[in-house]
Design a protein around this motif. Structure first.
Motif, short mmCIF file in Angstrom:
data_model
loop_
_atom_site.label_atom_id
_atom_site.label_comp_id
_atom_site.label_asym_id
_atom_site.label_seq_id
_atom_site.Cartn_x
_atom_site.Cartn_y
_atom_site.Cartn_z
N LYS A 237 0.82 -1.21 0.00
CA LYS A 237 0.00 0.00 0.00
C LYS A 237 0.86 1.26 0.00
O LYS A 237 0.53 2.25 -0.68
CB LYS A 237 -0.92 0.00 1.22
N ASP A 238 1.94 1.27 0.76
CA ASP A 238 2.81 2.44 0.83
C ASP A 238 3.44 2.77 -0.51
O ASP A 238 3.56 3.94 -0.89
CB ASP A 238 3.92 2.23 1.87
N TYR A 239 3.85 1.73 -1.24
CA TYR A 239 4.47 1.92 -2.56
C TYR A 239 3.48 2.56 -3.53
O TYR A 239 3.80 3.53 -4.22
CB TYR A 239 4.95 0.57 -3.09
N ARG A 240 2.25 2.03 -3.55
CA ARG A 240 1.23 2.56 -4.44
C ARG A 240 0.79 3.96 -4.01
O ARG A 240 0.53 4.83 -4.84
CB ARG A 240 0.03 1.61 -4.48
N LYS A 241 0.71 4.18 -2.69
CA LYS A 241 0.29 5.48 -2.16
C LYS A 241 1.26 6.58 -2.57
O LYS A 241 0.85 7.68 -2.94
CB LYS A 241 0.18 5.41 -0.63
N LYS A 242 2.56 6.26 -2.54
CA LYS A 242 3.59 7.25 -2.91
C LYS A 242 3.43 7.66 -4.37
O LYS A 242 3.48 8.85 -4.71
CB LYS A 242 4.98 6.64 -2.69
#
Length: 301
Positions: A237-242
């Motif tokens: 999720k963090d990768y996509r959120k960035k």
């Protein structure tokens, strides 16, 4: 099997004269420079990078000699058609995942291993064995940055991979190795795996990096080489959120406005980086409409 007993055969296959090859092997210090690149843990990785002529010779060794060797099916890096998605796929939906890491992988490969396992005496005459090993080795380690080093690691690790793979198959455990990262998944006794791997690594003079050993149950986020594998292959999720945040600001302020705001001046490098991260998501989740749209937006810039 092709056998190399005289310099003429090596000159022919590599496309370089023996004079050039020996000149390089005798003055390696002049043909490498050191580069430090940041690692995810905050430390830096030291790369010994060859200059153009040595790099071309090493690439020829890799393309014309090292490609003749078999690579274990458990090795998922440094071979045609491999990627981190293929490394992660066997571990989807498993009860437990065990991740092990080899300590100082490239640094602990020995000169004698390269000479005896890769350029072995049944295939190469002694002068050629020494010459090729010297061209692929530097400062008591495999140089990270040399085109030959990745293929050499797979050749040296072949018997290890096959032994670990056979051990795991007998116990219905999935096993893959991506460079120095080993992943095991299934329902198993982790102590048995660790002890077996330690024993097999010791035969190569290698050992585990204890700080990188991790056991991850299905109740937690199971991530293999950057890909979530709990139920299906996904991106964190963090990768996509960035990426989502960056695309939001690009659409709101324009690319130039966004880059000015975050203090980046190299527009082309930024677009290449962002494109690469979007491509990584789409390689893992091909039908993600959101990221397909991001790709189209960047293509139009």
């Amino acid at each position: 099997m092709i056998v190399y007993r005289d310099l003429i055969s090596i000159e022919k296959d590599l496309g370089y004269s023996s004079k050039t090859l020996y000149a390089l092997s005798n003055c390696l210090e002049k043909h490498y420079h050191t580069v430090y690149v940041p690692k995810s843990d905050g430390s830096k990785r030291k790369l010994s990078v060859p200059d153009l002529i040595l790099k071309l010779v090493q690439k020829s060794i890799s393309d014309n000699i090292l490609t003749q060797y078999p690579i274990s099916r458990y090795a998922k890096a440094y071979k045609p058609g491999s990627n981190i998605q293929k490394n992660a796929r066997p571990h989807v939906g498993k009860k437990k995942i065990l991740k092990l890491d080899i300590e100082g992988f490239f640094d602990h490969i020995m000169y004698s291993q390269v000479k005896d396992i890769v350029f072995y005496k049944e295939k190469y005459s002694e002068p050629i064995r020494i010459l090729l090993t010297m061209l692929c080795y530097y400062h008591d380690s495999l140089p990270q940055g040399a085109p030959t080093s990745p293929a050499i690691t797979n050749i040296i690790m072949y018997n290890f991979d096959e032994a670990v793979g056979a051990f795991c198959n007998a116990k219905n455990i999935a096993y893959t190795r991506y460079c120095d990262d080993m992943t095991f998944s299934g329902d198993f006794n982790e102590g048995e795996i660790i002890n077996f791997v330690k024993n097999e690594l010791s035969k190569l003079g290698l050992r585990l990096k204890k700080s990188k050993t991790a056991l991850v149950p299905a109740t937690k986020c199971q991530c293999v080489t950057g890909i979530v594998v709990n139920e299906k292959m996904n991106i964190t999720k963090d990768y996509r959120k960035k990426i989502r945040q960056e695309m939001y600001f690009i659409r709101k302020f324009g690319l130039d406005g966004h880059l000015k705001k975050i203090g980046i001046s190299n527009k082309e490098q930024y677009i290449l980086s962002l494109n690469g991260r979007i491509a990584f998501v789409l390689q893992t989740i091909p039908n993600n409409d959101e990221f397909i749209q991001y790709k189209k937006i960047l293509r139009s810039i």
